[in-house]
Write an enzyme that holds these catalytic residues in place. Sequence first.
Site, PDB file in Angstrom:
ATOM      1  N   HIS A 131       0.897  -1.118   0.040  1.00  0.00           N
ATOM      2  CA  HIS A 131       0.071  -0.047  -0.164  1.00  0.00           C
ATOM      3  C   HIS A 131       1.054   1.286   0.007  1.00  0.00           C
ATOM      4  O   HIS A 131       0.560   2.028  -0.828  1.00  0.00           O
ATOM      5  CB  HIS A 131      -0.836  -0.010   1.096  1.00  0.00           C
ATOM      6  CG  HIS A 131      -1.796   0.930   1.313  1.00  0.00           C
ATOM      7  ND1 HIS A 131      -3.108   0.901   1.054  1.00  0.00           N
ATOM      8  CD2 HIS A 131      -1.614   2.426   1.627  1.00  0.00           C
ATOM      9  CE1 HIS A 131      -3.798   1.996   1.183  1.00  0.00           C
ATOM     10  NE2 HIS A 131      -2.981   3.121   1.486  1.00  0.00           N
ATOM     11  N   GLU A 132       1.733   1.410   0.807  1.00  0.00           N
ATOM     12  CA  GLU A 132       2.736   2.647   0.926  1.00  0.00           C
ATOM     13  C   GLU A 132       3.670   2.477  -0.270  1.00  0.00           C
ATOM     14  O   GLU A 132       3.827   3.820  -0.640  1.00  0.00           O
ATOM     15  CB  GLU A 132       3.423   2.484   2.414  1.00  0.00           C
ATOM     16  CG  GLU A 132       2.820   2.341   3.445  1.00  0.00           C
ATOM     17  CD  GLU A 132       1.643   3.310   3.731  1.00  0.00           C
ATOM     18  OE1 GLU A 132       1.738   4.374   3.140  1.00  0.00           O
ATOM     19  OE2 GLU A 132       0.703   2.886   4.241  1.00  0.00           O
ATOM     20  N   HIS A 135       1.439   4.228  -2.886  1.00  0.00           N
ATOM     21  CA  HIS A 135       1.342   5.935  -2.860  1.00  0.00           C
ATOM     22  C   HIS A 135       2.580   6.531  -3.167  1.00  0.00           C
ATOM     23  O   HIS A 135       2.690   7.525  -3.642  1.00  0.00           O
ATOM     24  CB  HIS A 135       1.452   6.081  -1.136  1.00  0.00           C
ATOM     25  CG  HIS A 135       0.062   6.052  -0.525  1.00  0.00           C
ATOM     26  ND1 HIS A 135      -0.867   7.006  -1.013  1.00  0.00           N
ATOM     27  CD2 HIS A 135      -0.519   5.294   0.457  1.00  0.00           C
ATOM     28  CE1 HIS A 135      -1.979   6.865  -0.500  1.00  0.00           C
ATOM     29  NE2 HIS A 135      -1.741   5.581   0.612  1.00  0.00           N
TER      30      HIS A 135
END
Length: 163
Positions: A131-132, A135
């Site tokens: 997820h990070e 980003h």
Amino acid sequence: MAIRDIRLFGDPVLRTACEPIETIDDGVRALVADLCDTVAFDGRAGLASTQIGYHQRAFSLHIDGEVSYVLNPEIVELAGEPVPTGEGCLSVPDLWFDVLRYPRATVRGIDLDGREVVISGSGLLAQALQHECDHLDGKLYISRLDREARGEAMRQIRTSTWF
């Protein structure tokens, strides 16, 4: 250093791919402090630099009560078959959708001393690593949803109190 406001869906910084950190200086140290201070709340598993308005490639994690960070993280291994995994995001509050994520992930980067950092894990840790890194590549998790779910996410965003 400081707890920063979270940038929300619609902010162009969230769609911007981050630049690698070339020099570890006071600005980078402040970024790491801000990331760690801002992620260290119950219910927060990870925070990317873009979510607090920075363009350098860094994120923090808050898993099992431990706060950590990685500079210049890159996913070096994904293992297993992707499975639907319930996911939310601080930048898209109050939404929760299943996203296909690999059950195991490994990220390699550096720390503030320039030493190599390798983080591997499964479950929430694997999900947060993926997820990070998304980003930092300028992607929100809702872009990984199928057409129907993405449409529902957009409907919820348009009717939300924060948008």
